[in-house]
Motif scaffolding. Structure first.
Motif, PDB file in Angstrom:
ATOM      1  N   GLY A  33      10.040  -2.070  -6.655  1.00  8.99           N
ATOM      2  CA  GLY A  33      11.210  -2.584  -6.078  1.00  8.99           C
ATOM      3  C   GLY A  33      11.943  -1.189  -5.171  1.00  8.99           C
ATOM      4  O   GLY A  33      12.628  -1.545  -3.973  1.00  8.99           O
ATOM      5  N   ARG A  34      11.308   0.143  -5.445  1.00  5.86           N
ATOM      6  CA  ARG A  34      11.779   1.088  -4.510  1.00  5.86           C
ATOM      7  C   ARG A  34      11.179   2.326  -4.561  1.00  5.86           C
ATOM      8  O   ARG A  34      11.386   3.346  -4.024  1.00  5.86           O
ATOM      9  N   ASN A 260       3.360  -4.992 -10.909  1.00  3.38           N
ATOM     10  CA  ASN A 260       4.654  -5.304 -10.687  1.00  3.38           C
ATOM     11  C   ASN A 260       5.127  -6.319 -11.396  1.00  3.38           C
ATOM     12  O   ASN A 260       6.403  -6.373 -11.986  1.00  3.38           O
ATOM     13  N   VAL A 301      15.809  -6.790  -8.779  1.00  2.00           N
ATOM     14  CA  VAL A 301      16.212  -6.978  -7.132  1.00  2.00           C
ATOM     15  C   VAL A 301      17.053  -5.653  -7.176  1.00  2.00           C
ATOM     16  O   VAL A 301      17.897  -5.017  -7.443  1.00  2.00           O
ATOM     17  N   ALA A 302      16.234  -5.113  -5.921  1.00  3.84           N
ATOM     18  CA  ALA A 302      16.956  -3.620  -5.386  1.00  3.84           C
ATOM     19  C   ALA A 302      18.296  -3.800  -4.817  1.00  3.84           C
ATOM     20  O   ALA A 302      18.881  -4.837  -4.110  1.00  3.84           O
ATOM     21  N   CYS A 305      20.149  -6.010  -1.185  1.00  2.00           N
ATOM     22  CA  CYS A 305      19.455  -7.281  -1.038  1.00  2.00           C
ATOM     23  C   CYS A 305      20.915  -8.511  -0.740  1.00  2.00           C
ATOM     24  O   CYS A 305      21.741  -8.164  -1.605  1.00  2.00           O
ATOM     25  N   ILE A 315       9.864  -9.441  -7.749  1.00  2.00           N
ATOM     26  CA  ILE A 315      10.284  -8.269  -7.428  1.00  2.00           C
ATOM     27  C   ILE A 315      10.850  -8.237  -5.882  1.00  2.00           C
ATOM     28  O   ILE A 315       9.980  -8.631  -5.101  1.00  2.00           O
ATOM     29  N   PHE A 317      12.415  -5.843  -3.280  1.00  2.00           N
ATOM     30  CA  PHE A 317      12.399  -4.524  -2.744  1.00  2.00           C
ATOM     31  C   PHE A 317      13.919  -4.451  -1.789  1.00  2.00           C
ATOM     32  O   PHE A 317      14.462  -5.347  -1.597  1.00  2.00           O
ATOM     33  N   ARG A 318      14.339  -3.245  -1.307  1.00  2.00           N
ATOM     34  CA  ARG A 318      15.410  -3.065  -0.681  1.00  2.00           C
ATOM     35  C   ARG A 318      15.836  -3.913   0.511  1.00  2.00           C
ATOM     36  O   ARG A 318      14.853  -4.008   1.308  1.00  2.00           O
ATOM     37  N   GLN A 335      10.505  -4.339   1.343  1.00  2.00           N
ATOM     38  CA  GLN A 335      11.619  -3.959   2.080  1.00  2.00           C
ATOM     39  C   GLN A 335      11.994  -4.840   3.378  1.00  2.00           C
ATOM     40  O   GLN A 335      11.043  -4.965   4.037  1.00  2.00           O
TER      41      GLN A 335
END
Length: 378
Positions: A33-34, A260, A301-302, A305, A315, A317-318, A335
């Motif tokens: 996620g980051r 992941n 959830v980054a 979102c 998963i 990402f931003r 992302q």
């Protein structure tokens, strides 16, 4: 441990990673996620007190350099020691790739010679684990070992790897005193269940000598042509240090996908992130937004979102946007990707900035997920 330096060897592009490494090194692949894969290696070294770290880069290293920068996030932006990016020397004959660790170290002898630390930790960069090297360092010093190898007990059937991969898989035989007696490299039927994790501790001067002699005799493989002869002859005291805990080597799409999804297990997340910190490049974002009608189940959830549709076992990402009516299951969405309305995705990996147009449908298999490269519109 100011008397230990770290050397990270970043693997060259591996075709088994498909689209994920077409524009980046394996070490720079986004995860969890980051983070990037190399974040775990750098954090392990820093958390063990290592303050001089050299990163041996290869072809497609620009994304890696952009991510780690000056090393500020790992507190390696110092005047003395710190983080050193060691890019390949490009010539007409050399396209930016080393044949292996031996050639890579030989090309960076100047860095090794000017470093002042007594010991060196040599490690690969394609694995995920969160550990401290301090117990291994103490064992190495107290035992009087010439070389200490980090290993983990494994069942070969549990490893996700491809025969098409260029990566070596070495297994070692260890006696009751933790002395390494034998090594097998890429066996079809392994005799041992101790997997060498491509992490070793050695005196810096001894490492320089071993690599110099290996190159002088035309050797290229660290495992087969440098370590194994000394192990079998007993000319050097090679010890083993056991690593217990979560470990996964990322060398296939399947292993990347499974890692992941492993993070959806609370116990795995607690082991990887609940003890010592894992540092990464920061990116300030607003919190994730869940619109009316959004349904999110067992997912990470980054920040940044926007969720309007359904997300399950995934998963994100931003900056990912999941529009109303879209459905995601068992997906890894990197992302700034945009999932438009009434899209159905299952067992899919989307690289950065992918757009899936409305009513699109991609259904992959858990053992062989669909992978879409970055900046693609479907």
């Amino acid at each position: 441990m100011n008397d230990v330096m770290g050397i990270i060897y970043t693997s060259k592009d591996d075709l088994t990673m498909r689209e994920l490494t077409s524009q980046r090194a394996v070490a720079a692949i986004p995860v969890a996620g980051r983070y990037r894969i190399i974040d775990f290696t750098l954090s392990n070294l820093v958390n063990s007190g290592v303050r001089n770290v050299g990163v041996i880069a290869q072809k497609n290293y620009h994304s890696l350099m952009d991510h780690i920068g000056s090393g500020k996030e790992w507190d390696l932006h110092t005047r003395s020691n710190g983080l050193f990016i060691l890019p390949p020397f490009l010539t007409r004959e050399n396209g930016g790739e080393y044949s292996g660790v031996v050639e890579a170290l030989r090309a960076n002898f100047d860095y090794l010679r000017r470093s002042q630390q007594k010991y060196a930790i040599l490690t690969n960069s394609d694995y995920i684990m969160n550990t401290s090297f301090e117990p291994m360092i103490r064992q190495h010093v107290e035992s009087g070992a010439d070389i200490t190898l980090m290993y983990k007990k494994v069942a070969m059937t549990d490893l996700d790897y491809s025969r098409a991969s260029n990566n070596a898989h070495a297994l070692i035989d260890i006696d009751e005193e933790n002395i390494v007696r034998d090594m097998e490299v890429n066996p079809n039927a392994a005799s041992f269940d101790n997997l060498f994790l491509d992490i070793l501790l050695v005196k810096r001067t001894l490492l320089i000598h071993l690599i110099d002699q290996a190159v002088a005799h035309g050797a290229k493989s660290l495992d087969e042509e440098v370590l194994r002869p000394f192990i079998r002859s007993g000319a050097l005291k090679v010890m083993a240090y056991r690593m217990d805990g979560y470990y996964r080597r990322i060398e296939t799409i399947k292993s990347y996908f499974n890692f992941n999804l492993d993070l959806l297990n609370y116990d795995v997340r607690k082991e990887l992130f609940g003890t010592t910190p894992v540092y990464t490049k920061t990116r300030d974002e607003v919190p994730a937004v869940y619109r009316e009608g959004a349904q999110v189940k067992n997912s990470l959830v980054a920040d940044g979102c926007v969720i309007e549709g359904s997300v399950e076992n995934s998963i994100l990402f931003r900056g990912v946007h999941v529009a109303r009516g879209a459905s995601l299951k068992n997906c890894i969405i990197m992302q700034d990707s945009y999932i438009e309305g009434f899209v159905e995705l299952e067992n899919v990996i989307l690289d950065k900035a992918v757009t899936v147009r409305t009513h699109g449908r991609l259904i992959g298999q858990r053992q062989y997920p669909i992978v879409i490269g970055k900046n693609v519109t479907l």
